[in-house]
Write a protein that holds these residues in place. Structure first.
Motif, PDB file in Angstrom:
ATOM      1  N   ASP A  22       0.838  -1.211   0.000  1.00  0.00           N
ATOM      2  CA  ASP A  22       0.000   0.000   0.000  1.00  0.00           C
ATOM      3  C   ASP A  22       0.869   1.256   0.000  1.00  0.00           C
ATOM      4  OD1 ASP A  22      -2.343  -1.465   0.003  1.00  0.00           O
ATOM      5  OD2 ASP A  22      -2.590  -1.381   2.185  1.00  0.00           O
ATOM      6  N   ALA A  37       0.939   3.858  -3.130  1.00  0.00           N
ATOM      7  CA  ALA A  37       0.453   5.210  -2.867  1.00  0.00           C
ATOM      8  C   ALA A  37       1.388   6.275  -3.428  1.00  0.00           C
ATOM      9  CB  ALA A  37       0.257   5.422  -1.367  1.00  0.00           C
ATOM     10  N   HIS A  60      -5.688   2.955  -6.389  1.00  0.00           N
ATOM     11  CA  HIS A  60      -4.285   3.355  -6.521  1.00  0.00           C
ATOM     12  C   HIS A  60      -3.950   3.487  -7.998  1.00  0.00           C
ATOM     13  CE1 HIS A  60      -3.199  -0.736  -7.799  1.00  0.00           C
ATOM     14  NE2 HIS A  60      -3.897  -1.185  -6.774  1.00  0.00           N
TER      15      HIS A  60
END
Length: 204
Positions: free
Chosen positions: A104, A108, A140
């Motif tokens: 993540d 990001a 994303h």
């Protein structure tokens, strides 16, 4: 002339190879101590500088290739690297060990692909719409490695990739995105080492 004791078995002379893996046989008491791998005269200057950088600087440089701090810290901690291949192998291993939170964090920091200014307006519009649809579905930016794709074919490859992957389930797409991120990190590392300590961020 050296005399050989016939009652003692001959011990093979140790050799140096470019293989980074240890030999399969277990060392015996007569084996010579391991000789550390040495950098050759052709070692890229960027690798020498990365190995010599202080830990905090090395981490920041590596973050420009993949924005997972744990990934960067792990690679920095295992310096020095005798060859570029050894560095890339460490990056690959660290990439496979990314946790969900690491992935993540890295995703990001990614952004959409370049706008391909030389492309026709209709193609750029289609690309923007495709990126927006992907980001809306998965949360994303779309990541893809374009290694081996000719510059004139990259826009079509990105569009085809987005349209194909929009049909994935979210968990399936995370696996695909993680694999593409590893490929991107490898490409960025290769380019960064070739260019030295500038470590420019490149969206291929």
């Amino acid at each position: 002339m050296r005399h050989v004791n016939p009652s003692r078995p001959a011990v093979p002379e140790p050799t140096l190879t470019s293989d980074t893996h240890a030999p399969c046989r277990k060392p015996g008491p007569a084996d010579a101590p391991a000789i550390p791998a040495q950098k050759s005269a052709g070692t890229p200057h960027g690798l020498l500088l990365l190995d010599a950088a202080d830990p905090a600087e090395a981490v920041e440089l590596l973050l420009s290739c993949c924005h997972s701090r744990r990934w960067a810290e792990r690679i920095a901690a295992h310096r020095p690297y005798p060859t570029v291949d050894a560095l890339l192998a460490a990056a690959e291993e660290a990439g496979y060990d990314l946790t969900g939170a690491d992935l993540d964090e890295a995703l990001a920091a990614e952004s959409s692909a370049p706008a391909h200014p030389g492309a026709p307006p209709a193609a750029r519009t289609a690309l923007r719409a495709a990126h927006a649809a992907y980001e809306s579905r998965f949360g994303h930016a779309f990541v893809i490695s374009l290694d081996g794709v000719r510059p004139g074919e990259r826009l079509d490859a990105v569009l085809a990739g987005i349209r194909s992957r929009l049909g994935n389930e979210p968990e399936e797409e995370r696996v695909v995105a993680a694999d593409e991120l590893r490929r991107l990190a490898r490409s960025r590392l290769v380019l960064a080492v070739a260019r030295g300590l500038t470590f420019p961020r490149t969206d291929l």
